[in-house]
Design an enzyme around this catalytic site. Structure first.
Site, short mmCIF file in Angstrom:
data_model
loop_
_atom_site.label_atom_id
_atom_site.label_comp_id
_atom_site.label_asym_id
_atom_site.label_seq_id
_atom_site.Cartn_x
_atom_site.Cartn_y
_atom_site.Cartn_z
N HIS A 250 0.85 -1.20 0.00
CA HIS A 250 0.00 0.00 0.00
C HIS A 250 0.88 1.24 0.00
CE1 HIS A 250 -3.09 2.91 1.24
NE2 HIS A 250 -3.94 2.03 0.75
N GLU A 303 -7.93 -4.72 -0.57
CA GLU A 303 -8.49 -5.44 -1.71
C GLU A 303 -8.34 -6.96 -1.56
OE1 GLU A 303 -8.26 -3.50 -5.35
OE2 GLU A 303 -8.79 -1.65 -4.33
N1 COA Z 1 4.20 -7.55 -4.78
C1 COA Z 1 5.54 -7.58 -4.96
N2 COA Z 1 6.35 -6.52 -4.82
C2 COA Z 1 5.78 -5.38 -4.45
C3 COA Z 1 4.39 -5.26 -4.23
C4 COA Z 1 3.60 -6.39 -4.41
N3 COA Z 1 2.27 -6.36 -4.24
N4 COA Z 1 4.09 -3.97 -3.89
C5 COA Z 1 5.27 -3.31 -3.90
N5 COA Z 1 6.28 -4.15 -4.24
C6 COA Z 1 7.69 -3.81 -4.36
C7 COA Z 1 7.95 -3.04 -5.63
O1 COA Z 1 8.25 -3.92 -6.71
C8 COA Z 1 9.10 -2.16 -5.25
O2 COA Z 1 10.28 -2.93 -5.37
P1 COA Z 1 11.61 -2.26 -6.00
O3 COA Z 1 11.96 -1.16 -5.03
O4 COA Z 1 12.58 -3.39 -6.00
O5 COA Z 1 11.24 -1.76 -7.35
C9 COA Z 1 8.87 -1.89 -3.76
O6 COA Z 1 8.03 -2.96 -3.29
C10 COA Z 1 8.18 -0.57 -3.50
O7 COA Z 1 7.09 -0.48 -4.36
P2 COA Z 1 6.40 0.88 -4.85
O8 COA Z 1 5.98 0.71 -6.25
O9 COA Z 1 7.30 2.03 -4.50
O10 COA Z 1 5.18 0.97 -3.91
P3 COA Z 1 3.94 1.90 -4.13
O11 COA Z 1 3.67 2.60 -2.87
O12 COA Z 1 4.06 2.74 -5.35
O13 COA Z 1 2.85 0.81 -4.45
C11 COA Z 1 0.90 -0.37 -4.61
C12 COA Z 1 1.70 0.63 -3.78
C13 COA Z 1 -0.41 -0.67 -3.89
C14 COA Z 1 0.60 0.21 -5.99
C15 COA Z 1 1.73 -1.68 -4.73
O14 COA Z 1 2.02 -2.20 -3.46
C16 COA Z 1 1.08 -2.70 -5.62
O15 COA Z 1 1.21 -2.66 -6.83
N6 COA Z 1 0.32 -3.68 -5.01
C17 COA Z 1 -0.37 -4.65 -5.79
C18 COA Z 1 -1.67 -4.09 -6.37
C19 COA Z 1 -2.71 -3.85 -5.30
O16 COA Z 1 -2.95 -4.68 -4.44
N7 COA Z 1 -3.37 -2.68 -5.38
C20 COA Z 1 -4.40 -2.28 -4.47
C21 COA Z 1 -3.95 -1.18 -3.58
S1 COA Z 1 -5.14 -0.78 -2.32
#
Ligand code: COA
Length: 359
Positions: A250, A303
């Site tokens: 998140h 979710e």
């Molecule tokens: N599975 C695997 N790796 C994950 C991950 C996941 N669900 N969520 C984050 N990471 C990893 C990223 O690959 C990144 O790794 P890196 O630094 O080696 O590139 C690191 O964790 C940080 O991720 P980041 O993209 O900066 O986090 P964010 O704050 O932008 O992302 C979300 C938040 C929710 C978009 C992300 O966690 C995600 O895509 N989750 C899956 C989709 C989801 O469940 N969405 C609903 C949200 S309520």
């Protein structure tokens, strides 16, 4: 407005609000003055929606709100013949955006909020039935909103357990700080535009897969894993393929999303055969992600158990995102009302990084 860093707008404060507070470090969510855990277990959608609207600045008695909402569903239903092909869209969020755009704004935010909240449920349910080749079902103003939404969607009288679980879901997602769709609604309102325009814009923001689109893919993941024993190897393969694990991580929470716990509890009453599998997958995913990313806590988000809950109450996965909007529309409306009171245009800046070329 605070200062945005060149790396983005994360955490920039754009408004003072009475509506909700997200504490990402401790995993607390307060909505209209109460913890989400208390609201979701002790109150139904109408009561919490009325509280959220009041927090935004539109005081309304929950009983009066319940009957106005029932009437709003009926009015929305009567409008269906005038929606053109809005409900024929292949995507449920597109159908919702197109159908809500047909509502006439009265210019009175309180009345428009009730119309939007009632209409979202009617159009999401009608779209889902049309998509399945079934005839849409008219609302019943006597029922509670969650019960009527389920009945209009499924065509049968839902069990009290299913209604309670859906009610808990709609309450849980009703508001969540300054997320992308809420910010969209506030920006539109700040120009002096009407509540219906703000809601249509917010639906457009929620349509994006990074905001409201993960529960369908979570269910796909559970289907693909099939058995708890296969969770670990499936997750390792998925990560090796460069994919993210849906329902995990998140932007704000650094601990397990408090809404995941609320929904997990609500699912228990449904005796869903997917709950045991979901728990095993969450445990395996949390363990593997902890090992892979020790510096970045990645736990279950809202979710994850939304998928299990909405599937458990009998909604098809294509209807999951529209159902999120059915709850969140009350929060958006409260933010519109609150933003209107400030009367201030939201006008962020940008940093020009292009060059200057004489032509
Ligand atoms: N599975 C695997 N790796 C994950 C991950 C996941 N669900 N969520 C984050 N990471 C990893 C990223 O690959 C990144 O790794 P890196 O630094 O080696 O590139 C690191 O964790 C940080 O991720 P980041 O993209 O900066 O986090 P964010 O704050 O932008 O992302 C979300 C938040 C929710 C978009 C992300 O966690 C995600 O895509 N989750 C899956 C989709 C989801 O469940 N969405 C609903 C949200 S309520």
């Amino acid at each position: 407005m605070g200062e945005a860093s060149s790396s983005g707008l994360d955490g920039v404060v754009v408004a003072d609000t009475n509506i909700s507070d997200v504490d990402g470090e401790r995993g607390h969510l307060v909505i209209a003055g109460s913890p989400v855990e208390q609201l979701a277990t002790q109150h139904g959608f109408e009561t919490v929606a009325a509280r959220v609207l009041a927090a935004g600045g539109h005081t309304i008695d929950p009983g009066a709100f319940r009957s106005l909402l029932g009437r709003a569903r009926e009015v929305a239903w009567e409008l269906i013949p005038r929606l053109g092909d809005a409900l024929d869209a292949a995507d449920g969020m597109e159908a919702l955006r197109a159908s809500l755009a047909h509502l006439r704004a009265s210019g009175e935010d309180g009345a428009d909020a009730v119309a939007a909240i009632g209409s979202a449920a009617v159009y999401a349910a009608a779209w889902s039935r049309k998509r399945a080749g079934q005839v849409p079902i008219a609302p019943s103003a006597q029922l509670d909103h969650a019960a009527d939404y389920l009945r209009m969607s499924r065509g049968t009288t839902p069990s009290p357990e299913a209604v309670r679980a859906l009610d808990a879901y709609l309450v849980t997602v009703i508001d969540h700080g300054m997320n992308a769709s809420t910010f969209t609604a506030r920006v539109i309102t700040s120009t002096g535009s009407d509540l219906i325009s703000a809601i249509v814009g917010a639906v457009g923001a929620l349509k994006g897969p990074l905001h409201g689109g993960a529960p369908g893919p979570v269910l796909d993941m559970l289907d693909a894993i099939g058995k708890p024993a296969q969770a670990e190897s499936w997750i390792l393969d998925e990560l090796a393929a460069g994919h993210r694990i849906m329902g995990m991580g998140h932007r704000i929470y650094r601990v397990r999303d408090p809404r995941a716990a609320v929904l997990e509890t609500a699912v228990k009453a449904l005796a869903s055969d997917r709950l045991e599998l979901a728990r095993a997958v969450e445990q395996a995913a949390a363990k593997i992600l902890r090992e892979r990313k020790p510096d970045r806590p990645l736990a279950a988000n809202v979710e994850f158990y939304t998928a299990v809950l909405l599937d458990g109450v009998g909604l098809p996965r294509e209807q999951f995102s529209p159902t999120f909007a059915v709850g969140r529309v009350a929060g958006w409306s409260a933010h519109v009302i609150e933003q209107r009171r400030t009367g201030r245009l939201i006008r962020p800046g940008s940093r020009y990084v292009g060059g200057l070329t004489a032509i």
